[in-house]
Design an enzyme around this catalytic site. Structure first.
Site, PDB file in Angstrom:
ATOM      1  N   GLU A 148       0.825  -1.223  -0.090  1.00 47.99           N
ATOM      2  CA  GLU A 148      -0.157   0.035   0.086  1.00 47.99           C
ATOM      3  C   GLU A 148       0.742   1.321  -0.052  1.00 47.99           C
ATOM      4  O   GLU A 148       0.741   1.985   0.938  1.00 47.99           O
ATOM      5  CB  GLU A 148      -0.819   0.069   1.113  1.00 47.99           C
ATOM      6  N   GLU A 305      -6.543  -7.844  -0.512  1.00 53.47           N
ATOM      7  CA  GLU A 305      -7.145  -7.869   1.297  1.00 53.47           C
ATOM      8  C   GLU A 305      -8.579  -7.516   1.138  1.00 53.47           C
ATOM      9  O   GLU A 305      -8.947  -6.715   0.527  1.00 53.47           O
ATOM     10  CB  GLU A 305      -6.123  -6.800   1.875  1.00 53.47           C
TER      11      GLU A 305
HETATM   12  C1  GLA Z   1      -4.231  -2.400   4.875  1.00 55.72           C
HETATM   13  C2  GLA Z   1      -2.814  -2.812   5.136  1.00 55.72           C
HETATM   14  C3  GLA Z   1      -2.655  -4.173   5.860  1.00 55.72           C
HETATM   15  C4  GLA Z   1      -3.569  -3.848   7.220  1.00 55.72           C
HETATM   16  C5  GLA Z   1      -4.970  -3.476   6.857  1.00 55.72           C
HETATM   17  C6  GLA Z   1      -6.068  -3.305   7.991  1.00 55.72           C
HETATM   18  O1  GLA Z   1      -4.894  -2.934   3.965  1.00 55.72           O
HETATM   19  O2  GLA Z   1      -2.204  -3.203   3.892  1.00 55.72           O
HETATM   20  O3  GLA Z   1      -1.301  -4.049   6.404  1.00 55.72           O
HETATM   21  O4  GLA Z   1      -2.966  -2.909   7.931  1.00 55.72           O
HETATM   22  O5  GLA Z   1      -5.073  -2.650   5.990  1.00 55.72           O
HETATM   23  O6  GLA Z   1      -7.165  -3.294   7.565  1.00 55.72           O
END
Ligand code: GLA
Ligand code: ZN
Length: 666
Positions: A148, A305
């Protein structure tokens, strides 16, 4: 591009947070849950390189071997998302700074400046070590760069960034004269006589130079992209055949994802709709899936995710009720995902995310509703190999342009104009109508589309007008809205009548704009005698060949056009001069779609999503009932066998509450 023959299922796995005895149970439970892919090592830098240049991969070898023995593949991270404490101690200047000059310290994650050579070199070295070490491991099937990018630090304003910005500007403008001209520095005495006088747009007394701000966004997006590209190239030297991604974040504004997407082999994103957001949340989530697929050129993407039930970072973190996680997962698959992954596998017992949901919650697997739902879905996805590699094909494109978004976010403008919300309103029509739609950039490839919508394309970069002209001349239908064609790429206003360079193809020109105070309603009268409402904004339009499909009846300029249509070449160009309400937008867009024979695959009541994925001669019709009541769907002549239940459907079908059907069409 992904190389899977199965749909992927799994999540982020952080074994370094657990004793090795737990790893065995993890592998066993993963098998039970149908997990076939985990993202590994995302935050493992400190454990992989506990001291400068001292790499310790033995523990990761054991994890990967164990997973491999259990038939689980690995999406291996480059582990560069959270620099270790020793690196910060050694080179404190790698810490980023905000616009006020405040240093963002270590102790959470993403505490690095992209223009720090120390961070860059250390990240590249770790990536190289990992790529060399795991290049032949059969369990590693893809790479996950960083994590991210930009999520927490969307911009850095430090002195290194200032110096790099000057270099970037020299490359772009070559001379200070050109820069002064582009930035309009005759305004407010901002003229520069030496490159060293130029800084990032740090906190200023009032509105900073717009061109400087936009250039800084471009520069910063490029700076972080350079980090990604460095790691990408290192990986490719060692494992040219393995696909590489970095996880995007849907409608994340700071970086130009159209540029970024050129540097991944497949796209992926992290999806966290609020379970309380109802149909609006679903529609926005669908749009983000569509964006991710579009960024990847229509190829299958990964839902990298999502959460099994609740997150831990909202003020109120509600549960997903039974069935919702499954439906959300199928929403992703129906819109082109070839895999569904979670953050994370096992809920943490310590650290800032210890209350964040996971596939295996704190209560453990056996007694958990969440794990049951996770495992049921995993087993179900194992029966859907037929879907792997199939594609969603859209005939409609919506222009979603990042520099334009940045321009519309600048402080000074005629009225607040929330670009993303407005773009999503157009997407929403197609979402509700079950018509597939892609997001495209203003200078992307539009050749496959019959209809392109470009809401509020204020910043019209050089050459974009000609692209639109060609698209329409060749038979395309184009729709744009008020406050379009106003500036060039340097945010200089195009003079001589608004809509500027696209006036000719629209058959109009705009003399003035007239933003409306909250609550004031504009009355819209259509040529067919019906009435609608508008608000927020209207442009004062002069017709120059176009015809008015609707006019405003209560503006001081009597009957000023609200909606215009112009035939141009073999195509049509529409202009919406006011912020029409949803019903009026639906009326106009429905009629355009009818003219273009764009039709939904089924007739379904509200709350039912219908999408098609295609592969060779196979077509898969997804029907998702997001409501808590049965839904009566007319299949409009389609017939096929449901991949989930094995039952045949034709004519009409009743979907149970929250039911998903995936019909393999005859
Ligand atoms: C993001 C991050 C993860 C985690 C999630 C929690 O997507 O990539 O590492 O912190 O948020 O929702
Ligand atoms: Zn910096």
């Amino acid at each position: 591009m992904l190389q899977n023959t199965h749909l992927y299922y799994g999540g982020d796995y952080n074994p370094e947070q657990w004793p090795e005895s737990v790893w065995q149970e993890d592998a066993r439970l993963m098998q039970t849950a149908g997990v076939n892919l985990v993202s590994l090592g995302i935050f493992s830098w400190a454990k992989l390189e506990p001291a400068p240049g001292q790499y310790e991969f033995a523990w990761l070898d054991r994890v990967i071997d164990l997973l491999h023995q259990h038939g689980i593949s690995v999406d291996l991270a480059t582990a560069t998302a959270s620099p270790p404490a020793w690196l910060v101690r050694r080179y404190p200047e790698l810490l980023p700074q905000d616009a006020n000059g405040t240093v963002l310290h270590s102790g959470s994650r993403q505490h690095y400046c992209p223009n720090s050579p120390h961070y860059r070199e250390a990240a590249a070295a770790l990536t190289r070590q990992l790529a060399e070490h795991y290049r032949h491991h059969p369990a590693v099937v893809m790479w996950h760069i960083n994590n991210e990018y930009g999520c927490h630090v969307a911009s850095c304003f430090c002195d290194r960034c200032a110096a790099a910005f000057r270099g970037w500007l020299k490359a772009r403008y070559a001379t200070l004269d050109a820069l002064n001209e582009a930035w309009g520095t005759a305004f407010w005495s901002q003229w520069y006589g030496d490159w060293e006088e130029i800084f990032p747009p740090r906190k200023t007394p009032t509105m900073a130079n717009p061109a400087q701000q936009i250039d800084y966004k471009r520069f910063y997006s490029d700076s972080v992209l350079a980090l990604h590209r460095r790691e990408y190239e290192i990986i490719k030297e060692h494992t040219p055949g393995l696909p590489v991604t970095t996880n995007f974040m849907g409608f994340f504004g700071p970086f130009d994802y159209h540029q970024w997407a050129r540097h991944v082999d497949f796209t992926s994103w992290d999806s966290y709709p609020d379970p309380n957001d109802g149909v609006n949340g679903l529609a926005v989530n669908a749009a983000a899936h569509d964006l991710t697929r579009s960024l990847g050129g229509g190829k299958p993407f990964l839902l990298m995710e999502q959460v099994s039930s609740q997150v831990s970072w909202r003020p109120v973190n509600s549960l997903k009720p039974p069935g919702q996680m499954r439906l959300h997962s199928y929403q992703a698959v129906s819109r082109g995902a070839d895999g569904v992954l979670f953050f994370q596998w096992r809920a943490a017992r310590a650290g800032a995310e210890k209350y964040h949901g996971a596939m295996v919650p704190h209560v453990g697997a056996e007694r958990s509703r969440v794990f049951r739902e996770v495992a049921d879905l995993g087993r179900e996805l194992q029966t859907l190999d037929a879907l792997a590699g199939s594609r969603v094909r859209a005939k409609v494109g919506i222009v979603f342009d990042y520099p334009n978004w940045w321009a519309l976010n600048l402080e000074s403008k005629p009225a607040q104009l929330d670009y993303l919300s407005r773009v999503l309103e157009y997407h929403r029509f197609f979402y509700d109508a079950n018509l597939p739609v892609d997001f495209v950039s203003a200078d992307g490839d539009w050749s496959g589309y019959r209809l392109v919508l470009a809401p509020h394309l204020c910043q019209l970069r050089t050459g974009v007008d000609e692209r639109i002209r060609t698209f329409v001349r060749d038979g395309g239908t184009f729709l744009t809205t008020y406050f379009s064609g106003i500036t060039d790429e340097n945010e200089h206003v195009i003079l001589g009548g608004y809509a500027g360079k696209i006036s000719d193809l629209l058959g109009i020109w705009v003399e003035e704009w007239d933003p409306q105070p909250p609550g004031r309603i504009l009355h819209v009268q259509w040529a067919d005698g019906t009435h609608s409402e508008a608000s927020d904004w209207c442009d004062l339009v002069h017709l120059q060949g176009a015809s008015a499909l609707a006019v405003l009846t209560n503006h001081f300029i009597s009957k000023t056009p609200a909606v215009t249509q112009n035939a141009y070449g073999k195509g049509q160009a529409y202009y919406l001069a006011a912020q029409l309400d949803a019903a009026a937008r639906t009326k106009l867009l429905s009629s355009i779609c009818r003219d273009l024979d764009l039709e939904a695959p089924v007739d379904a009541p509200p709350g039912v999503e219908a999408t098609l994925r295609e592969k060779n001669s196979s077509r898969f019709l997804f029907l998702l009932n997001h409501t808590n009541t049965p839904a009566d769907v007319c299949l409009k002549g389609h017939a096929g066998r449901d991949l989930l239940s094995g039952k045949n459907h034709n004519g009409r079908t009743i979907l149970a509450p929250q039911e998903t059907l995936i019909l393999n069409l005859d």
